[in-house]
Design a protein around this motif. Structure first.
Motif, PDB file in Angstrom:
ATOM      1  N   PRO A  80      30.910  30.694  46.316  1.00 27.68           N
ATOM      2  CA  PRO A  80      31.197  31.123  44.940  1.00 27.68           C
ATOM      3  C   PRO A  80      31.616  32.608  44.804  1.00 27.68           C
ATOM      4  CG  PRO A  80      29.286  29.516  44.655  1.00 27.68           C
ATOM      5  CD  PRO A  80      29.594  29.845  46.038  1.00 27.68           C
ATOM      6  N   ALA A  81      32.577  32.971  44.163  1.00 27.72           N
ATOM      7  CA  ALA A  81      32.913  34.576  43.932  1.00 27.72           C
ATOM      8  C   ALA A  81      31.633  35.440  43.605  1.00 27.72           C
ATOM      9  CB  ALA A  81      34.049  34.709  43.065  1.00 27.72           C
ATOM     10  N   ASN A  82      30.748  34.957  42.672  1.00 29.49           N
ATOM     11  CA  ASN A  82      29.619  35.696  42.188  1.00 29.49           C
ATOM     12  C   ASN A  82      28.428  35.500  43.034  1.00 29.49           C
ATOM     13  OD1 ASN A  82      28.922  33.046  41.667  1.00 29.49           O
ATOM     14  ND2 ASN A  82      28.666  33.500  39.461  1.00 29.49           N
ATOM     15  N   ALA A  83      28.489  34.826  44.345  1.00 22.47           N
ATOM     16  CA  ALA A  83      27.430  34.863  45.195  1.00 22.47           C
ATOM     17  C   ALA A  83      27.092  35.925  46.105  1.00 22.47           C
ATOM     18  CB  ALA A  83      27.309  33.403  45.892  1.00 22.47           C
ATOM     19  N   ALA A  84      25.919  36.583  46.100  1.00 22.45           N
ATOM     20  CA  ALA A  84      25.735  37.698  46.983  1.00 22.45           C
ATOM     21  C   ALA A  84      25.020  36.856  48.485  1.00 22.45           C
ATOM     22  CB  ALA A  84      24.722  38.620  46.444  1.00 22.45           C
ATOM     23  N   PRO A  85      25.278  37.579  49.457  1.00 19.70           N
ATOM     24  CA  PRO A  85      24.814  37.146  50.633  1.00 19.70           C
ATOM     25  C   PRO A  85      23.208  37.399  50.618  1.00 19.70           C
ATOM     26  CG  PRO A  85      26.005  38.984  51.068  1.00 19.70           C
ATOM     27  CD  PRO A  85      26.277  38.750  49.633  1.00 19.70           C
ATOM     28  N   PRO A  86      22.169  36.699  51.192  1.00 19.86           N
ATOM     29  CA  PRO A  86      20.855  36.943  51.204  1.00 19.86           C
ATOM     30  C   PRO A  86      20.530  38.347  51.880  1.00 19.86           C
ATOM     31  CG  PRO A  86      21.565  35.138  52.644  1.00 19.86           C
ATOM     32  CD  PRO A  86      22.741  35.413  52.096  1.00 19.86           C
ATOM     33  N   ARG A  87      19.567  39.058  51.433  1.00 15.43           N
ATOM     34  CA  ARG A  87      19.003  40.012  52.061  1.00 15.43           C
ATOM     35  C   ARG A  87      18.330  39.853  53.334  1.00 15.43           C
ATOM     36  NH1 ARG A  87      22.247  44.414  51.219  1.00 15.43           N
ATOM     37  NH2 ARG A  87      21.809  45.489  49.377  1.00 15.43           N
ATOM     38  N   SER A  88      18.537  40.656  54.334  1.00  8.31           N
ATOM     39  CA  SER A  88      17.750  40.352  55.539  1.00  8.31           C
ATOM     40  C   SER A  88      16.499  41.207  55.320  1.00  8.31           C
ATOM     41  CB  SER A  88      18.471  41.193  56.665  1.00  8.31           C
ATOM     42  OG  SER A  88      17.664  41.160  57.796  1.00  8.31           O
ATOM     43  N   THR A  89      15.409  40.811  56.111  1.00  5.87           N
ATOM     44  CA  THR A  89      14.071  41.369  56.066  1.00  5.87           C
ATOM     45  C   THR A  89      13.987  42.153  57.262  1.00  5.87           C
ATOM     46  OG1 THR A  89      13.383  39.410  56.952  1.00  5.87           O
ATOM     47  CG2 THR A  89      13.075  39.315  54.754  1.00  5.87           C
ATOM     48  N   ASP A  90      14.637  41.989  58.247  1.00  8.02           N
ATOM     49  CA  ASP A  90      14.712  42.728  59.455  1.00  8.02           C
ATOM     50  C   ASP A  90      15.090  44.183  59.267  1.00  8.02           C
ATOM     51  OD1 ASP A  90      14.664  43.484  61.984  1.00  8.02           O
ATOM     52  OD2 ASP A  90      16.332  42.561  62.802  1.00  8.02           O
ATOM     53  N   PRO A  91      14.302  45.247  59.550  1.00  9.43           N
ATOM     54  CA  PRO A  91      14.632  46.700  58.868  1.00  9.43           C
ATOM     55  C   PRO A  91      15.841  47.278  59.739  1.00  9.43           C
ATOM     56  CG  PRO A  91      12.407  46.518  59.991  1.00  9.43           C
ATOM     57  CD  PRO A  91      12.860  45.098  59.692  1.00  9.43           C
ATOM     58  N   GLN A  92      15.985  46.755  61.115  1.00  7.36           N
ATOM     59  CA  GLN A  92      17.036  47.248  61.973  1.00  7.36           C
ATOM     60  C   GLN A  92      18.195  46.635  61.683  1.00  7.36           C
ATOM     61  OE1 GLN A  92      15.817  46.235  66.010  1.00  7.36           O
ATOM     62  NE2 GLN A  92      14.857  48.294  66.219  1.00  7.36           N
ATOM     63  N   LEU A  93      18.346  45.411  61.343  1.00 10.19           N
ATOM     64  CA  LEU A  93      19.763  45.045  60.785  1.00 10.19           C
ATOM     65  C   LEU A  93      19.967  45.413  59.307  1.00 10.19           C
ATOM     66  CD1 LEU A  93      21.947  42.844  61.055  1.00 10.19           C
ATOM     67  CD2 LEU A  93      20.218  40.926  59.823  1.00 10.19           C
ATOM     68  N   ARG A  94      19.136  45.857  58.547  1.00  8.78           N
ATOM     69  CA  ARG A  94      19.168  46.408  57.382  1.00  8.78           C
ATOM     70  C   ARG A  94      19.755  47.687  57.372  1.00  8.78           C
ATOM     71  NH1 ARG A  94      14.344  46.752  54.478  1.00  8.78           N
ATOM     72  NH2 ARG A  94      14.484  44.414  54.336  1.00  8.78           N
ATOM     73  N   ALA A  95      19.205  48.570  58.308  1.00  4.01           N
ATOM     74  CA  ALA A  95      19.723  49.903  58.641  1.00  4.01           C
ATOM     75  C   ALA A  95      21.046  49.841  59.171  1.00  4.01           C
ATOM     76  CB  ALA A  95      18.790  50.679  59.645  1.00  4.01           C
ATOM     77  N   TYR A  96      21.317  49.071  60.211  1.00  4.12           N
ATOM     78  CA  TYR A  96      22.735  48.852  60.771  1.00  4.12           C
ATOM     79  C   TYR A  96      23.762  48.222  59.711  1.00  4.12           C
ATOM     80  CZ  TYR A  96      26.516  46.766  63.319  1.00  4.12           C
ATOM     81  OH  TYR A  96      27.608  46.571  64.084  1.00  4.12           O
ATOM     82  N   ASN A  97      23.365  47.685  58.761  1.00  2.00           N
ATOM     83  CA  ASN A  97      24.264  47.215  57.832  1.00  2.00           C
ATOM     84  C   ASN A  97      24.745  48.358  56.560  1.00  2.00           C
ATOM     85  OD1 ASN A  97      24.829  44.789  58.686  1.00  2.00           O
ATOM     86  ND2 ASN A  97      23.362  43.797  57.488  1.00  2.00           N
TER      87      ASN A  97
END
Length: 177
Positions: free
Chosen positions: A144-161
């Motif tokens: 659905p258009a209003n659905a957000a992807p789940p947030r990652s708990t990996d700090p390296q992946l979060r920093a990369y994104n």
């Protein structure tokens, strides 16, 4: 014999035969091309490869046909309302009613005698369990258009994104006149 002449299988016969003829024609063309002045070993390789594709189409046609015949034989051996034979594949959700519910599921034909929910089932007459539908949304449908992807708990992946988002924002600023 009725299976072979059914409209669905007539389409499969024509498609399989067409694919096999096309593969044979391509093999002959590649062999002719290999013998010409512009031919190479690549054309010889393709000339050997196309007949293998034609054989693959024939083998898969035979496999699907034999699976369908086995399913029909198993259904015929079970008889009306029996469970003597089970097909090699699990029935889809549209084909199978919920076991023991006594009610028909949309897209199915109700049986003459529904199975009572409280009847004890012995090991020899137990019906195979129908898997429950997945709890969440299917991964094979559009989000659905209003659905957000789940947030990652990996700090390296979060920093990369976050870095990618920062670079994309900078690119938009630089490319805007």
């Amino acid at each position: 014999m009725r299976l072979l002449l059914s409209p669905r299988w007539m389409v499969w016969h024509v498609l399989t035969l067409g694919a096999m003829v096309a593969c044979t024609w391509l093999a002959v063309w590649q062999w002719g091309r290999a013998g010409s002045a512009m031919g190479s070993a690549l054309n010889v390789g393709y000339g050997l490869q196309w007949p293998l594709f034609a054989v693959f189409f024939g083998v898969m046609w035979w496999r699907f046909l034999s699976m369908e015949i086995a399913d029909l034989k198993a259904a015929g051996a079970a008889g009306p309302g029996g469970t003597a034979g089970t097909p090699d594949r699990a029935p889809s959700a549209a084909e199978a009613p919920v076991a023991g519910s006594g009610t028909a599921v949309a897209g199915t034909v109700p049986s003459a005698a529904p199975t009572p929910a409280a009847a004890p089932a012995s090991a020899s007459t137990a019906e195979p369990a129908v898997p429950a539908p997945p709890a969440g949304p299917s991964p094979f449908t559009s989000r659905p258009a209003n659905a957000a992807p789940p947030r990652s708990t990996d700090p390296q992946l979060r920093a990369y994104n976050e870095e990618l988002a920062r670079l994309a924002a900078r690119h938009r600023e630089e490319s805007t006149p």
